[in-house]
Design a protein around this motif. Structure first.
Motif, PDB file in Angstrom:
ATOM      1  N   PRO A  31      45.751  39.861  47.480  1.00 14.18           N
ATOM      2  CA  PRO A  31      45.013  38.372  47.944  1.00 14.18           C
ATOM      3  C   PRO A  31      43.706  38.877  48.555  1.00 14.18           C
ATOM      4  O   PRO A  31      42.692  38.011  49.045  1.00 14.18           O
ATOM      5  N   LEU A  32      43.483  40.182  49.020  1.00 14.76           N
ATOM      6  CA  LEU A  32      42.386  40.602  50.070  1.00 14.76           C
ATOM      7  C   LEU A  32      41.073  40.680  49.236  1.00 14.76           C
ATOM      8  O   LEU A  32      39.947  40.264  49.544  1.00 14.76           O
ATOM      9  N   PHE A  33      41.349  41.358  47.932  1.00 18.44           N
ATOM     10  CA  PHE A  33      40.108  41.710  47.181  1.00 18.44           C
ATOM     11  C   PHE A  33      39.800  41.012  45.894  1.00 18.44           C
ATOM     12  O   PHE A  33      38.780  41.203  45.317  1.00 18.44           O
ATOM     13  N   ILE A  34      40.818  40.256  45.401  1.00 17.34           N
ATOM     14  CA  ILE A  34      41.009  39.635  43.951  1.00 17.34           C
ATOM     15  C   ILE A  34      39.834  38.639  43.927  1.00 17.34           C
ATOM     16  O   ILE A  34      38.909  38.582  42.909  1.00 17.34           O
ATOM     17  N   ARG A  35      39.623  37.757  44.853  1.00 15.85           N
ATOM     18  CA  ARG A  35      38.556  36.574  44.889  1.00 15.85           C
ATOM     19  C   ARG A  35      37.248  37.204  44.756  1.00 15.85           C
ATOM     20  O   ARG A  35      36.206  36.974  44.062  1.00 15.85           O
ATOM     21  N   SER A  36      36.955  38.164  45.717  1.00 11.54           N
ATOM     22  CA  SER A  36      35.473  38.577  46.026  1.00 11.54           C
ATOM     23  C   SER A  36      35.345  39.669  44.544  1.00 11.54           C
ATOM     24  O   SER A  36      34.074  39.576  44.111  1.00 11.54           O
ATOM     25  N   PHE A  37      36.177  40.397  44.200  1.00 15.94           N
ATOM     26  CA  PHE A  37      35.935  41.012  43.001  1.00 15.94           C
ATOM     27  C   PHE A  37      35.496  40.279  41.753  1.00 15.94           C
ATOM     28  O   PHE A  37      34.522  40.413  41.053  1.00 15.94           O
ATOM     29  N   ASN A  38      36.512  39.253  41.456  1.00 14.39           N
ATOM     30  CA  ASN A  38      35.999  38.461  40.160  1.00 14.39           C
ATOM     31  C   ASN A  38      34.753  37.683  40.549  1.00 14.39           C
ATOM     32  O   ASN A  38      34.133  37.526  39.447  1.00 14.39           O
ATOM     33  N   LYS A  39      34.243  37.361  41.648  1.00  8.88           N
ATOM     34  CA  LYS A  39      33.184  36.568  42.133  1.00  8.88           C
ATOM     35  C   LYS A  39      31.958  37.656  41.944  1.00  8.88           C
ATOM     36  O   LYS A  39      30.867  37.341  41.104  1.00  8.88           O
ATOM     37  N   LYS A  40      32.302  38.811  42.212  1.00  9.45           N
ATOM     38  CA  LYS A  40      30.926  40.102  42.057  1.00  9.45           C
ATOM     39  C   LYS A  40      30.869  40.479  40.739  1.00  9.45           C
ATOM     40  O   LYS A  40      29.679  40.799  40.134  1.00  9.45           O
ATOM     41  N   TYR A  41      32.204  40.622  40.156  1.00 11.36           N
ATOM     42  CA  TYR A  41      32.007  41.314  38.638  1.00 11.36           C
ATOM     43  C   TYR A  41      32.611  40.180  37.656  1.00 11.36           C
ATOM     44  O   TYR A  41      33.911  40.276  37.194  1.00 11.36           O
ATOM     45  N   PRO A  42      32.085  39.239  37.469  1.00 12.41           N
ATOM     46  CA  PRO A  42      32.707  37.900  36.649  1.00 12.41           C
ATOM     47  C   PRO A  42      32.827  38.366  35.025  1.00 12.41           C
ATOM     48  O   PRO A  42      33.608  38.019  34.428  1.00 12.41           O
ATOM     49  N   ALA A  43      32.338  39.512  34.655  1.00 14.58           N
ATOM     50  CA  ALA A  43      32.319  39.894  33.225  1.00 14.58           C
ATOM     51  C   ALA A  43      33.526  40.969  33.206  1.00 14.58           C
ATOM     52  O   ALA A  43      33.831  41.270  31.982  1.00 14.58           O
ATOM     53  N   VAL A  44      34.095  41.148  34.105  1.00 18.10           N
ATOM     54  CA  VAL A  44      35.197  42.240  34.137  1.00 18.10           C
ATOM     55  C   VAL A  44      36.559  41.548  34.327  1.00 18.10           C
ATOM     56  O   VAL A  44      36.782  40.571  35.113  1.00 18.10           O
ATOM     57  N   ARG A  45      37.413  41.738  33.545  1.00 14.27           N
ATOM     58  CA  ARG A  45      38.854  40.942  33.350  1.00 14.27           C
ATOM     59  C   ARG A  45      39.879  41.971  33.927  1.00 14.27           C
ATOM     60  O   ARG A  45      40.025  43.280  33.337  1.00 14.27           O
ATOM     61  N   LEU A  46      40.486  41.494  35.173  1.00 13.20           N
ATOM     62  CA  LEU A  46      41.538  42.455  35.572  1.00 13.20           C
ATOM     63  C   LEU A  46      42.825  41.962  34.976  1.00 13.20           C
ATOM     64  O   LEU A  46      43.275  40.519  34.951  1.00 13.20           O
ATOM     65  N   VAL A  47      43.609  42.967  34.517  1.00 12.49           N
ATOM     66  CA  VAL A  47      44.972  42.600  33.979  1.00 12.49           C
ATOM     67  C   VAL A  47      45.792  43.344  34.598  1.00 12.49           C
ATOM     68  O   VAL A  47      46.083  44.625  34.860  1.00 12.49           O
TER      69      VAL A  47
END
Length: 312
Positions: free
Chosen positions: A107-123
């Motif tokens: 919960p600490l980093f997922i939202r900020s990571f997705n916002k900063k790197y929208p073209a990267v899909r985390l699985v």
């Protein structure tokens, strides 16, 4: 021989089922089967034993699959290098994370990571340490987030941070009256533990030297699957458990009153990103590390490396 054929081979090896492999490759089963059959004809050997259920690789197929992983990894490495040169971050990053880290760190980093790197899909898969290491070596995961050191020459450990281990104590327990505690203050008969298979359990065993103690005095033997369950059991019973620092971040004031620190130097656990020695997606792993370090509390970033409790 094509990259697509090699991808289909790896899919069948992963799922051990032609229909499921085809589903995950977004093609029909006849298409996938035909392409693998063409490759087998070209190589003049059978890659899979179709008479078995689930499907298994033949002896020759095992070597072909190993080489296919290396070929596709090399391709992916080249493509990533080109994208990095262009300043582009995209693609898929498959991550395994252990259950005693996942609910507190994600919960600490997922939202900020997705916002900063929208073209990267985390699985992301929540798995035990042993499963993560196996999947890393098989090429089914790109990275793992888990507790180290592991003493495994087949993987590379990239340390993220050190978090303090603390006691969570029932008000009914004698340790509650202490300001700071020592491992020997803990009654093993009243210590609540995670079930077998969790590396955090082995750390608690090492910290409290339970191998030298007896738990026969306990009238109720219960092992939980999560730290949150252990906390609830401590609150409702006369007991004590050990929790990592990240698990304290969302505590209420009343819950925080049950925390007791160990006498300094405080015991620590080392949390790292772990990758295969020949991992490919280096830049994506680097930005993942950067984003995690940006989002964890400053106190945890500044924790020292001393007194790390061994995992095994």
């Amino acid at each position: 021989m094509t990259f697509t054929q090699l991808e289909y081979v790896l899919a069948v090896d992963t799922w051990r089922h032609f229909a499921r492999a085809a589903e995950h490759c977004f093609v029909t089963q006849p298409t996938l089967s035909m392409q693998i059959q063409k490759l087998e004809e070209e190589l003049d050997l059978k890659i899979f034993d179709r008479s078995k259920q689930p499907v298994i690789p033949t002896a020759a197929g095992i070597e072909i699959i190993s080489q296919a992983r290396k070929i596709l990894a090399g391709r992916d490495g080249l493509l990533e290098s080109v994208q990095v040169q262009k300043g582009i971050f995209n693609g898929e990053l498959r991550i395994g994370i252990i259950p005693t880290v996942a609910p507190y760190l994600l919960p600490l980093f997922i939202r900020s990571f997705n916002k900063k790197y929208p073209a990267v899909r985390l699985v992301i898969h929540e798995l035990m340490t042993e499963s993560i290491i196996t999947r890393l070596k098989e090429g089914k995961l790109d990275a793992g987030i888990l507790v180290t050191p592991l003493q495994d020459a087949g993987v590379k450990e990239i340390v993220l941070f050190y978090e303090e281990l603390m006691a969570y104590v029932s008000r009914k327990n004698s340790v509650y009256r202490k300001s700071y505690i020592l491992p020997q203050d803990i009654d093993p008969g009243k210590l609540w533990l995670l079930e077998e298979g969790h590396c955090f359990r082995s750390q608690i065993v090492n910290l409290c030297e339970l191998k030298k103690m007896s738990r026969e005095s306990s009238h109720f033997d219960y092992e939980a699957g999560s730290i949150e369950t252990l906390r609830r059991m401590v609150e409702l019973n006369d007991g004590i458990t050990i929790i990592p620092e990240l698990a304290t971040l969302d505590m209420t004031g009343r819950e925080a009153q049950l925390i007791r620190h160990f006498k300094k130097p405080s015991p620590m656990r080392e949390v790292s990103i772990v990758v295969h020695r020949n991992f490919v997606k280096q830049k994506l792993v680097e930005v993942l590390k950067e984003e995690i370090l940006l989002t964890i509390p400053e106190k945890i970033r500044k924790n020292k490396t001393q007194n790390v409790v061994p995992v095994g």
